[in-house]
Design an enzyme around this catalytic site. Sequence first.
Site, PDB file in Angstrom:
ATOM      1  CG  LEU A  43      30.268  27.459  80.889  1.00 31.92           C
ATOM      2  CD1 LEU A  43      29.191  26.426  80.572  1.00 31.92           C
ATOM      3  CD2 LEU A  43      30.112  28.655  79.967  1.00 31.92           C
ATOM      4  CG  ASP A  44      32.429  22.160  84.156  1.00 33.09           C
ATOM      5  OD1 ASP A  44      32.305  22.447  85.359  1.00 33.09           O
ATOM      6  OD2 ASP A  44      31.835  21.214  83.617  1.00 33.09           O
ATOM      7  NE  ARG A  45      41.619  26.320  83.885  1.00 37.13           N
ATOM      8  CZ  ARG A  45      42.644  25.499  83.710  1.00 37.13           C
ATOM      9  NH1 ARG A  45      42.563  24.235  84.082  1.00 37.13           N
ATOM     10  NH2 ARG A  45      43.758  25.929  83.179  1.00 37.13           N
ATOM     11  CB  SER A  47      32.333  24.489  79.273  1.00 33.36           C
ATOM     12  OG  SER A  47      32.335  23.102  79.540  1.00 33.36           O
ATOM     13  NE  ARG A 142      34.080  17.511  83.650  1.00 35.55           N
ATOM     14  CZ  ARG A 142      34.691  18.424  82.900  1.00 35.55           C
ATOM     15  NH1 ARG A 142      34.676  19.685  83.245  1.00 35.55           N
ATOM     16  NH2 ARG A 142      35.319  18.072  81.809  1.00 35.55           N
TER      17      ARG A 142
END
Length: 179
Positions: A43-45, A47, A142
């Site tokens: 999970l992206d930073r 998000s 992403r």
Amino acid sequence: MPLILFNKPMNVLSQFTDRGSPTQRATLSDYIDIRGVYPAGRLDRDSEGLLLLTDDGRLQARIADPKFKFAKTYLVQVEGEPSSDAIRQLAQGVDLNDGRTRPAEAERIDDPQLWPRDPPVRFRKSVPDSWLKLTIREGKNRQVRRMTAAVGHPTLRLVRISIGDWSLGDLQPGEWREG
């Protein structure tokens, strides 16, 4: 063999250490003190929301591997007010620079009851925003952000609320429970 459901806050890396950054960024080790568990997927930073961690390598691989098609559902705050055509494009699949996305479930929703984000989403009087619920079954880098941008509605906030049968429930940012 624990399975941990974690509500990852904004600006936390989906890993236990931060290598290669001159400034120390928040990581999973700031929240979870259980040895031998690793994230099943990313999970992206920038998000928020559900991140699963496990010590079971086979389960980790099944959750993370797109060929198993675990549904991942997101609440997405976007810039503007997507038309029914934009929603239909998201649902049918969007052409990205690395290929077409698989069909998704996409719908416009009322503003969800979520915790405040830190830092808050920038508010602009001249540009409205709205919320979508988007379910995908793949994991391009992403992907959700690129999908909404491709239909003309950049993502402002992204919160994953479920992966397969696991859901965030009432976990607050930084909280976790065994699943």
